[in-house]
Scaffold this motif. Structure first.
Motif, PDB file in Angstrom:
ATOM      1  N   ALA A  98       0.833  -1.202   0.000  1.00  0.00           N
ATOM      2  CA  ALA A  98       0.000   0.000   0.000  1.00  0.00           C
ATOM      3  C   ALA A  98       0.871   1.257   0.000  1.00  0.00           C
ATOM      4  N   PRO A  99       0.333   2.332  -0.563  1.00  0.00           N
ATOM      5  CA  PRO A  99       1.080   3.595  -0.507  1.00  0.00           C
ATOM      6  C   PRO A  99       1.112   4.123   0.918  1.00  0.00           C
ATOM      7  N   VAL A 100       2.292   4.311   1.432  1.00  0.00           N
ATOM      8  CA  VAL A 100       2.458   4.854   2.785  1.00  0.00           C
ATOM      9  C   VAL A 100       3.480   5.980   2.693  1.00  0.00           C
ATOM     10  N   GLY A 101       3.070   7.159   3.115  1.00  0.00           N
ATOM     11  CA  GLY A 101       3.973   8.306   3.057  1.00  0.00           C
ATOM     12  C   GLY A 101       4.985   8.270   4.192  1.00  0.00           C
ATOM     13  N   VAL A 102       5.869   9.240   4.177  1.00  0.00           N
ATOM     14  CA  VAL A 102       6.783   9.558   5.285  1.00  0.00           C
ATOM     15  C   VAL A 102       7.596   8.371   5.830  1.00  0.00           C
ATOM     16  N   LEU A 127       3.909   3.844  -4.804  1.00  0.00           N
ATOM     17  CA  LEU A 127       4.614   4.968  -4.194  1.00  0.00           C
ATOM     18  C   LEU A 127       3.652   6.091  -3.820  1.00  0.00           C
ATOM     19  N   SER A 128       3.733   6.532  -2.577  1.00  0.00           N
ATOM     20  CA  SER A 128       2.862   7.610  -2.085  1.00  0.00           C
ATOM     21  C   SER A 128       3.299   8.971  -2.608  1.00  0.00           C
ATOM     22  N   SER A 129       2.328   9.841  -2.860  1.00  0.00           N
ATOM     23  CA  SER A 129       2.614  11.263  -3.128  1.00  0.00           C
ATOM     24  C   SER A 129       3.401  11.870  -1.966  1.00  0.00           C
ATOM     25  N   LEU A 151      -1.700   9.170  -6.056  1.00  0.00           N
ATOM     26  CA  LEU A 151      -1.874  10.619  -6.105  1.00  0.00           C
ATOM     27  C   LEU A 151      -2.751  11.117  -4.960  1.00  0.00           C
ATOM     28  N   TYR A 152      -2.203  12.047  -4.170  1.00  0.00           N
ATOM     29  CA  TYR A 152      -3.057  12.942  -3.404  1.00  0.00           C
ATOM     30  C   TYR A 152      -3.301  14.102  -4.341  1.00  0.00           C
ATOM     31  N   TRP A 153      -4.551  14.326  -4.634  1.00  0.00           N
ATOM     32  CA  TRP A 153      -4.910  15.245  -5.708  1.00  0.00           C
ATOM     33  C   TRP A 153      -4.766  16.687  -5.239  1.00  0.00           C
ATOM     34  N   VAL A 177      -5.573   6.867  -7.119  1.00  0.00           N
ATOM     35  CA  VAL A 177      -5.996   8.183  -6.640  1.00  0.00           C
ATOM     36  C   VAL A 177      -6.750   8.004  -5.322  1.00  0.00           C
ATOM     37  N   THR A 178      -6.205   8.573  -4.280  1.00  0.00           N
ATOM     38  CA  THR A 178      -6.802   8.384  -2.946  1.00  0.00           C
ATOM     39  C   THR A 178      -7.883   9.432  -2.696  1.00  0.00           C
ATOM     40  N   LEU A 179      -9.095   8.951  -2.447  1.00  0.00           N
ATOM     41  CA  LEU A 179     -10.246   9.849  -2.305  1.00  0.00           C
ATOM     42  C   LEU A 179     -10.646  10.098  -0.857  1.00  0.00           C
ATOM     43  N   LEU A 259      -9.333   4.059  -8.038  1.00  0.00           N
ATOM     44  CA  LEU A 259      -9.754   4.966  -6.966  1.00  0.00           C
ATOM     45  C   LEU A 259      -9.666   4.266  -5.623  1.00  0.00           C
ATOM     46  N   LYS A 260      -8.922   4.856  -4.709  1.00  0.00           N
ATOM     47  CA  LYS A 260      -8.677   4.232  -3.408  1.00  0.00           C
ATOM     48  C   LYS A 260      -9.536   4.889  -2.330  1.00  0.00           C
ATOM     49  N   GLY A 261     -10.224   4.034  -1.560  1.00  0.00           N
ATOM     50  CA  GLY A 261     -11.036   4.560  -0.471  1.00  0.00           C
ATOM     51  C   GLY A 261     -12.523   4.497  -0.767  1.00  0.00           C
ATOM     52  N   PHE A 314      -8.507  -4.507  -2.296  1.00  0.00           N
ATOM     53  CA  PHE A 314      -8.929  -4.342  -0.895  1.00  0.00           C
ATOM     54  C   PHE A 314      -7.735  -4.020  -0.012  1.00  0.00           C
ATOM     55  N   ASP A 315      -7.935  -3.133   0.969  1.00  0.00           N
ATOM     56  CA  ASP A 315      -6.979  -3.061   2.084  1.00  0.00           C
ATOM     57  C   ASP A 315      -7.681  -2.613   3.354  1.00  0.00           C
ATOM     58  N   SER A 316      -6.927  -2.618   4.432  1.00  0.00           N
ATOM     59  CA  SER A 316      -7.335  -2.179   5.775  1.00  0.00           C
ATOM     60  C   SER A 316      -7.516  -3.370   6.708  1.00  0.00           C
ATOM     61  N   GLY A 317      -6.447  -3.688   7.400  1.00  0.00           N
ATOM     62  CA  GLY A 317      -6.497  -4.729   8.414  1.00  0.00           C
ATOM     63  C   GLY A 317      -5.863  -6.050   8.030  1.00  0.00           C
ATOM     64  N   VAL A 318      -5.330  -6.150   6.815  1.00  0.00           N
ATOM     65  CA  VAL A 318      -4.715  -7.419   6.396  1.00  0.00           C
ATOM     66  C   VAL A 318      -3.406  -7.630   7.155  1.00  0.00           C
ATOM     67  N   ARG A 319      -3.317  -8.728   7.881  1.00  0.00           N
ATOM     68  CA  ARG A 319      -2.128  -9.023   8.682  1.00  0.00           C
ATOM     69  C   ARG A 319      -1.560 -10.410   8.424  1.00  0.00           C
ATOM     70  N   THR A 320      -2.348 -11.300   7.821  1.00  0.00           N
ATOM     71  CA  THR A 320      -1.940 -12.700   7.692  1.00  0.00           C
ATOM     72  C   THR A 320      -2.367 -13.248   6.333  1.00  0.00           C
ATOM     73  N   VAL A 337      -1.250  -4.380   1.542  1.00  0.00           N
ATOM     74  CA  VAL A 337      -0.945  -4.435   2.967  1.00  0.00           C
ATOM     75  C   VAL A 337      -0.188  -3.161   3.323  1.00  0.00           C
ATOM     76  N   GLY A 338      -0.515  -2.564   4.464  1.00  0.00           N
ATOM     77  CA  GLY A 338       0.116  -1.307   4.878  1.00  0.00           C
ATOM     78  C   GLY A 338       1.051  -1.492   6.055  1.00  0.00           C
ATOM     79  N   ARG A 339       0.534  -1.316   7.255  1.00  0.00           N
ATOM     80  CA  ARG A 339       1.406  -1.245   8.437  1.00  0.00           C
ATOM     81  C   ARG A 339       2.404  -2.404   8.579  1.00  0.00           C
ATOM     82  N   PRO A 340       2.027  -3.659   8.303  1.00  0.00           N
ATOM     83  CA  PRO A 340       3.016  -4.716   8.542  1.00  0.00           C
ATOM     84  C   PRO A 340       4.350  -4.493   7.811  1.00  0.00           C
TER      85      PRO A 340
END
Ligand SMILES: Cc1cc2nc3c(=O)[nH]c(=O)nc-3n(C[C@H](O)[C@H](O)[C@H](O)COP(=O)(O)O)c2cc1C
Ligand SMILES: O=C(O)C(=O)c1ccccc1
Length: 389
Positions: A98-102, A127-129, A151-153, A177-179, A259-261, A314-320, A337-340
């Motif tokens: 998943a796109p994760v900034g910073v 890659l995150s904006s 893209l953050y628009w 594109v994250t909405l 379109l994401k979100g 799909f995303d949000s909460g996938v850990r396994t 997958v994001g945080r992991p």
């Protein structure tokens, strides 16, 4: 024949013969706790944190855990192939990062390290904006891998156009594109710690290096960094956008647009009507709307509404690996997958990200096999029951 991802399990077993334990846990749900112990409270708080009192993030996990797999027997699973087609592209497995900034708040090697890890495993890296590294530099690190840009628009259409042109010139082909982030939500953990990375200039690399962004500043970035940060905060996203604006993106991007979100089936239909190619059913990992529907609960209705017209991710909460299986059964073509992986990066740099990818895919491979599936394509709603206790 695709790769047998479960071979990673045997590699770990064989290492174990010499008494060597893996550098990171193979139960990826433990990474957050380790990150809390080993990394700074500000950065970990930012990554682990979510909107409001955290109820959406908890609901994301609960909605996945509530679904239980009903394994099928005697279905010849000795040869397996996890590859899937996503947006006309063959992916080796139904997974992307998943796109994760910073990311530099987690590890100095930041986005290029995550991108290299993903490329080595053949998994797309989005890659995150709000990357802490300019997109051109990350593109180089991606090598031959396909390049996906989130893209953050921006409010300023010249900055938006410039981002799209730069992304194209740097070889990005898929646009996400994250909405769900026209504004940043109420995030008590960050507020209480006074820790917001971008207020410290982190995650602004694409903006500060952009000629159209710079044109909107009274002074050059280095002369008045605080003014540059405030300009970023005011323009990185735009709450005034509405559906007809998508025509601008369609005109200015040649490849697939996702379109994401998206959480409501009517929004998914509008995406299809607007000529989009896909949607990501996501609530931003519980980081935007406190009290929002769990992403996994929203997924079946979206898949039913547009599954034949759009690629549904799909995303949000996938850990396994079993979470990935469940998302496929609920109608997703692939998951992000994001945080992991972000914790993997923070704890062990590029190898940590590879560890996370390999664990997820080994576990998915085994879950499929043990549930009676040789490929993701045979997984469907019939493979799940909902635990209502
Ligand atoms: C620290 C952090 C930064 C994020 N930055 C972005 C971003 O720049 N763009 C974006 O579209 N989503 C961003 N997201 C959301 C992720 O893309 C993804 O939707 C979410 O992390 C998925 O949930 P999970 O972390 O439970 O896997 C971010 C998430 C986290 C945790
Ligand atoms: O923190 C986030 O979830 C996010 O999407 C973001 C937004 C702007 C800058 C950095 C990250």
């Amino acid at each position: 024949m695709g790769k047998h991802w479960a071979d990673f399990q045997y590699e770990i077993y064989l290492n174990g013969m010499s008494g060597a334990v893996p550098r990171l846990p193979t139960d990826l749900t433990r990474l957050e706790e380790l990150a809390e112990q080993r990394l700074g409270p500000g950065p970990v708080g930012y990554v682990a944190g979510s909107a409001g009192n955290g109820s959406t993030a908890r609901a994301n996990r609960a909605a996945l855990e509530r679904r239980r797999i009903v394994p099928r027997m005697l279905r010849d699973v000795h040869e397996r192939d996890l590859s899937v087609e996503v947006l006309g592209r063959a992916l080796p497995a139904p997974l992307a990062l998943a796109p994760v900034g910073v990311l530099s708040i987690m590890h100095p090697d930041a986005e290029p390290a995550a991108a290299r890890a993903a490329a080595a495993q053949g998994v797309p890296y989005i890659l995150s904006s709000a990357s802490s590294t300019p997109m051109e530099q990350v593109a180089e690190a991606m090598g031959d891998a396909e390049r996906w840009f989130q893209l953050y628009w921006p409010k300023d259409p010249e900055v938006a156009r410039s981002f799209l042109n730069r992304a194209k010139a740097a070889g990005f082909t898929v646009l996400v594109v994250t909405l769900d982030t026209p504004l940043l939500s109420w995030r008590p953990r960050d507020l209480d710690q006074a820790y917001l990375p971008f207020l410290r200039g982190v995650g602004t690399a694409n903006y500060f290096s952009d000629p159209a962004f710079q044109a909107g500043l009274a002074e050059p970035v280095h002369e008045d960094p605080n003014a540059a940060v405030m300009h970023f905060v005011g323009m990185f996203s735009d709450p005034a956008k509405s559906w007809p604006d998508l025509a601008f993106l369609r005109e200015n991007w040649d490849g697939p647009i996702v379109l994401k979100g998206v959480l409501h089936p009517d929004d998914a239909r509008r995406a299809a009507d607007a000529g989009m190619d896909g949607v990501i059913v996501s609530n931003h990992g519980g980081r935007q709307v406190a009290g929002s529907v769990a992403a996994a609960d929203a997924l079946p209705r979206v898949a039913e509404a547009v599954g034949d017209r759009l690629t549904v991710l799909f995303d949000s909460g996938v850990r396994t690996g079993d979470d990935i299986f469940k998302a496929l059964a609920l109608g997703a073509r692939a998951v992000l997958v994001g945080r992991p992986y972000v914790y993997g990066l923070g704890l062990d740099g590029r190898p940590g990200v590879e560890h996370v990818i390999r664990c997820l895919l080994a576990e998915l491979d085994l879950t499929l096999a043990l549930s009676g599936h040789a490929t993701p394509s045979t997984v469907g709603p019939d493979d799940l029951v909902e635990d209502r206790t």
